[in-house]
Design an enzyme around this catalytic site. Structure first.
Site, PDB file in Angstrom:
ATOM      1  N   LYS A 154     106.708 -52.970  47.807  1.00 15.91           N
ATOM      2  CA  LYS A 154     106.007 -51.798  48.610  1.00 15.91           C
ATOM      3  C   LYS A 154     105.919 -52.540  50.011  1.00 15.91           C
ATOM      4  O   LYS A 154     105.225 -53.445  50.139  1.00 15.91           O
ATOM      5  CB  LYS A 154     104.692 -51.276  48.193  1.00 15.91           C
ATOM      6  N   GLY A 207      98.721 -60.497  52.348  1.00 15.00           N
ATOM      7  CA  GLY A 207      98.110 -59.656  53.282  1.00 15.00           C
ATOM      8  C   GLY A 207      96.640 -60.100  53.728  1.00 15.00           C
ATOM      9  O   GLY A 207      96.556 -61.405  53.357  1.00 15.00           O
ATOM     10  N   VAL A 211      91.713 -56.733  52.197  1.00 14.86           N
ATOM     11  CA  VAL A 211      92.442 -56.020  51.455  1.00 14.86           C
ATOM     12  C   VAL A 211      92.662 -56.612  49.911  1.00 14.86           C
ATOM     13  O   VAL A 211      92.503 -56.038  48.673  1.00 14.86           O
ATOM     14  CB  VAL A 211      93.618 -55.452  51.915  1.00 14.86           C
ATOM     15  N   GLY A 212      92.866 -57.954  50.058  1.00 16.84           N
ATOM     16  CA  GLY A 212      93.158 -58.932  49.075  1.00 16.84           C
ATOM     17  C   GLY A 212      92.045 -58.767  47.939  1.00 16.84           C
ATOM     18  O   GLY A 212      92.099 -58.676  46.483  1.00 16.84           O
ATOM     19  N   GLU A 229      98.168 -64.113  48.459  1.00 20.18           N
ATOM     20  CA  GLU A 229      98.512 -64.970  49.739  1.00 20.18           C
ATOM     21  C   GLU A 229      97.924 -64.230  50.721  1.00 20.18           C
ATOM     22  O   GLU A 229      98.282 -63.245  51.219  1.00 20.18           O
ATOM     23  CB  GLU A 229     100.018 -65.011  49.876  1.00 20.18           C
ATOM     24  N   CYS A 263     100.227 -66.342  58.876  1.00 14.62           N
ATOM     25  CA  CYS A 263      99.246 -66.813  58.370  1.00 14.62           C
ATOM     26  C   CYS A 263      99.045 -68.466  58.098  1.00 14.62           C
ATOM     27  O   CYS A 263      97.904 -68.967  58.170  1.00 14.62           O
ATOM     28  CB  CYS A 263      99.092 -66.354  56.709  1.00 14.62           C
ATOM     29  N   GLU A 356      90.554 -65.280  62.061  1.00 17.55           N
ATOM     30  CA  GLU A 356      91.937 -64.907  62.306  1.00 17.55           C
ATOM     31  C   GLU A 356      92.422 -64.136  63.324  1.00 17.55           C
ATOM     32  O   GLU A 356      92.117 -62.907  62.959  1.00 17.55           O
ATOM     33  CB  GLU A 356      92.600 -64.583  61.003  1.00 17.55           C
TER      34      GLU A 356
HETATM   35  P1  NDP Z   1      96.921 -55.693  55.156  1.00 21.68           P
HETATM   36  O1  NDP Z   1      96.331 -56.586  54.054  1.00 21.68           O
HETATM   37  O2  NDP Z   1      96.528 -54.441  56.182  1.00 21.68           O
HETATM   38  O3  NDP Z   1      98.492 -55.230  54.375  1.00 21.68           O
HETATM   39  C1  NDP Z   1      99.188 -56.015  53.352  1.00 21.68           C
HETATM   40  C2  NDP Z   1      99.793 -54.966  52.620  1.00 21.68           C
HETATM   41  O4  NDP Z   1      98.820 -54.362  51.748  1.00 21.68           O
HETATM   42  C3  NDP Z   1     100.737 -53.667  53.259  1.00 21.68           C
HETATM   43  O5  NDP Z   1     101.719 -53.505  52.746  1.00 21.68           O
HETATM   44  C4  NDP Z   1      99.661 -52.442  53.112  1.00 21.68           C
HETATM   45  O6  NDP Z   1     100.470 -51.448  53.178  1.00 21.68           O
HETATM   46  C5  NDP Z   1      99.036 -52.929  51.653  1.00 21.68           C
HETATM   47  N1  NDP Z   1      97.873 -52.261  51.356  1.00 21.68           N
HETATM   48  C6  NDP Z   1      96.784 -52.021  52.321  1.00 21.68           C
HETATM   49  N2  NDP Z   1      95.851 -51.430  51.734  1.00 21.68           N
HETATM   50  C7  NDP Z   1      95.859 -51.617  50.467  1.00 21.68           C
HETATM   51  C8  NDP Z   1      95.349 -51.060  49.116  1.00 21.68           C
HETATM   52  N3  NDP Z   1      94.239 -50.525  49.239  1.00 21.68           N
HETATM   53  N4  NDP Z   1      95.992 -51.193  47.806  1.00 21.68           N
HETATM   54  C9  NDP Z   1      97.308 -51.897  47.914  1.00 21.68           C
HETATM   55  N5  NDP Z   1      98.026 -52.223  49.054  1.00 21.68           N
HETATM   56  C10 NDP Z   1      97.419 -52.060  50.315  1.00 21.68           C
HETATM   57  O7  NDP Z   1      97.591 -56.884  55.966  1.00 21.68           O
HETATM   58  P2  NDP Z   1      98.641 -56.853  57.201  1.00 21.68           P
HETATM   59  O8  NDP Z   1      99.593 -56.173  57.067  1.00 21.68           O
HETATM   60  O9  NDP Z   1      97.841 -56.621  58.194  1.00 21.68           O
HETATM   61  O10 NDP Z   1      99.184 -58.386  57.141  1.00 21.68           O
HETATM   62  C11 NDP Z   1      98.560 -59.424  57.949  1.00 21.68           C
HETATM   63  C12 NDP Z   1      97.514 -60.220  57.008  1.00 21.68           C
HETATM   64  O11 NDP Z   1      98.461 -60.924  55.971  1.00 21.68           O
HETATM   65  C13 NDP Z   1      96.873 -61.387  57.693  1.00 21.68           C
HETATM   66  O12 NDP Z   1      95.541 -61.582  57.410  1.00 21.68           O
HETATM   67  C14 NDP Z   1      97.726 -62.669  57.437  1.00 21.68           C
HETATM   68  O13 NDP Z   1      97.212 -63.971  57.386  1.00 21.68           O
HETATM   69  C15 NDP Z   1      98.206 -62.340  55.846  1.00 21.68           C
HETATM   70  N6  NDP Z   1      99.182 -63.223  55.375  1.00 21.68           N
HETATM   71  C16 NDP Z   1      99.123 -64.015  54.458  1.00 21.68           C
HETATM   72  C17 NDP Z   1     100.132 -64.920  54.048  1.00 21.68           C
HETATM   73  C18 NDP Z   1     100.285 -65.745  53.111  1.00 21.68           C
HETATM   74  O14 NDP Z   1     101.256 -66.123  52.410  1.00 21.68           O
HETATM   75  N7  NDP Z   1      98.992 -66.394  52.790  1.00 21.68           N
HETATM   76  C19 NDP Z   1     101.654 -64.605  54.981  1.00 21.68           C
HETATM   77  C20 NDP Z   1     101.673 -63.506  55.560  1.00 21.68           C
HETATM   78  C21 NDP Z   1     100.653 -62.890  56.174  1.00 21.68           C
HETATM   79  P3  NDP Z   1     100.266 -50.483  54.677  1.00 21.68           P
HETATM   80  O15 NDP Z   1     101.197 -51.580  55.702  1.00 21.68           O
HETATM   81  O16 NDP Z   1     101.154 -49.321  54.385  1.00 21.68           O
HETATM   82  O17 NDP Z   1      98.761 -50.221  54.916  1.00 21.68           O
END
Ligand code: NDP
Length: 453
Positions: A154, A207, A211-212, A229, A263, A356
């Site tokens: 997704k 993400g 949300v994690g 991650e 990240c 962040e």
């Molecule tokens: P989000 O946590 O908002 O979203 C990440 C993904 O999760 C998206 O596909 C999102 O879908 C989905 N999502 C949101 N809500 C839910 C839910 N309730 N259940 C399941 N899936 C869900 O993060 P961002 O997209 O804003 O990404 C940025 C973040 O990612 C930053 O904090 C960054 O640090 C982190 N990151 C970490 C990395 C690592 O390797 N440690 C690498 C890259 C980024 P939708 O977009 O449709 O809402």
């Protein structure tokens, strides 16, 4: 089905409209993936390997189209987008060698023979953020497929285009129906269903930490396997004995890469007090020299932020009275631009120092000695990445061991190498991706005892 209009963040113009999957469509995909997994795990390892190599070849043949799609969807500079498409090919190629090396162990036991097998966990739900749509997709997808799992990916709602295209390339490469599926849609719908459905046996989520945490709670209900991650607030530690010229020249790349939407961004620069003024003198031209502009130009080093609302979030960290030491430029006209911005001096309690930002904003803070540097670097709930600069080998090893972070570079600003493990300490995540052991996250160890007496 609902639909979503993808905007080009450099022009604010619509690119295309994408159908969004519902919960029912997600359930149907999970059912397909469950059936496909039985055949995929039984496919001879050499055939699975050949299919992954064919998939890599398709990505390679279409790398330029994928890069162009990412430029339009994410505003990544074309040079970066080409690297990202190449990363998908390389990660697939790297893990294509794994199916034929997925060996267990033979353990000495009395009265028989004991052997272990690495069995695929089953259907994997791969939830990808918007900041690096292609690389992060590949880091989960390639080892999972190599392990004999089927995958439903997704992509983020904002950036589905390259993932959808990579899904088509998988079919063209000959991957059987249901082995790799891409479902565009909302996290709260598709992502949530992947977490809640009992037939999805593992979630790989990249993400935000917030949300994690919700996903971890959701997976707990099924004791579902999970790799997280999450966010970061990494330090770039510069000791006075370092090559200050190199540390300052590369510091912008360590934090402004992908407009800071990274990240691994080293968004806290810590500089030993005796070298602080010299470092700032050298950092200023490096920051002002960052080429911000049209992502389609080969000269561009930094593009726009992903969306208007994300730009608003980033801007909140730099109010009018913020201590801006210096900043770079942005183009005039449409696009979600934000200039590379250096803040100093900043209180270690300020949100811009502790949270962040996920944008091109960096703080520079002095420290006194090694102990002070380590204490400052570790004073964060995150622990994903970081750099340290010194010519003293003993100090490099001492500080590298003391900083609580999953990935650290000494005298380098680089972050991720697919040959080596990647993941976070503390609230930056759970588990590791990449490197030679990545298939451990997609397999279960089965122990079998055969009596001989
Ligand atoms: P989000 O946590 O908002 O979203 C990440 C993904 O999760 C998206 O596909 C999102 O879908 C989905 N999502 C949101 N809500 C839910 C839910 N309730 N259940 C399941 N899936 C869900 O993060 P961002 O997209 O804003 O990404 C940025 C973040 O990612 C930053 O904090 C960054 O640090 C982190 N990151 C970490 C990395 C690592 O390797 N440690 C690498 C890259 C980024 P939708 O977009 O449709 O809402």
């Amino acid at each position: 089905m609902t639909s979503y209009t993808v905007l080009n963040p450099a022009t604010e113009q619509p690119v295309t409209t994408v159908s969004q999957a519902s919960s029912e469509v997600t359930d149907a995909a999970i059912a397909r993936a469950t059936v496909a997994q039985r055949a995929w795990r039984a496919t001879p390892p050499g055939e699975r390997a050949a299919l992954l190599r064919a998939f890599a070849a398709q990505v390679d043949a279409h790398a330029e189209d994928l890069a162009a799609l990412e430029v339009a969807n994410s505003g990544h500079p074309i040079s970066a987008a080409r690297w990202e498409a190449g990363q998908v090919r390389d990660v697939l190629t790297y893990y294509s060698a794994a199916p034929e090396r997925l060996t267990g162990r033979q353990i000495p036991v009395p009265g028989g023979l004991d052997v272990t097998f690495k069995e695929p966990v089953g259907v994997v739900g791969l939830i990808v953020p918007w900041n690096f749509p292609m690389p992060i997709l590949s880091w989960g997808m390639a080892p999972a497929l190599a392990a004999g799992c089927t995958v439903i990916a997704k992509p983020a709602e904002l950036t589905p285009l390259t993932a959808l295209r990579i899904g088509e390339l998988a079919s063209q490469a000959g991957l059987p129906d249901g082995v790799f599926q891409v479902l565009a849609g909302k996290g709260s719908v598709v992502g949530q269903r992947l977490v809640d459905h009992p037939d999805v046996r593992k979630i790989v989520f990249t993400g935000s930490t917030e949300v994690g945490q919700q996903i971890m709670a959701g997976c707990a209900r099924h004791v579902k396997r999970l790799t997280l991650e999450l966010g970061g607030k990494s330090a770039n530690i510069v000791f006075a004995d370092a090559d200050i010229e190199k540390a300052a020249a590369t510091a912008p790349y360590a934090v402004f890469d992908n407009a800071g939407q990274d990240c691994c961004a080293r968004s806290r620069i810590l500089v030993q007090r005796s070298a602080f003024d010299r470092f700032m003198e050298l950092l200023e031209p490096a920051v002002k020299g960052v080429q911000v502009g049209d992502p389609q130009s080969g000269r561009t080093q930094m593009g726009p932020l992903i969306s208007a609302s994300h730009r608003d979030n980033v801007a909140k960290y730099v109010p009018d009275d913020a201590p801006v030491a210096f900043r770079g430029n942005t183009p005039a006209g449409p696009g979600y631009w934000f200039p590379p911005t250096v803040l100093a001096p900043v209180s270690v309690a300020a949100p811009v120092y502790t949270e962040e930002v996920f944008g091109p904003v960096v703080t520079v803070t002095p420290f006194d000695d090694e102990a002070d540097a380590i204490a400052l670097a570790n004073d964060t709930p995150y622990g994903l990445s970081g750099s340290l600069w010194t010519r003293d080998v003993g100090r490099a090893i001492r500080v590298a061991r003391a900083v609580e972070t999953g990935n650290l570079s000494v005298n380098s600003h680089s972050s991720v190498r697919y040959w080596t493990p990647f993941g976070g300490f503390k609230q930056s995540g759970l588990g590791r991706e990449l490197g030679p052991d990545a298939l451990d996250a997609f397999t279960e160890v089965k122990n079998v005892f055969i009596a001989t007496d």
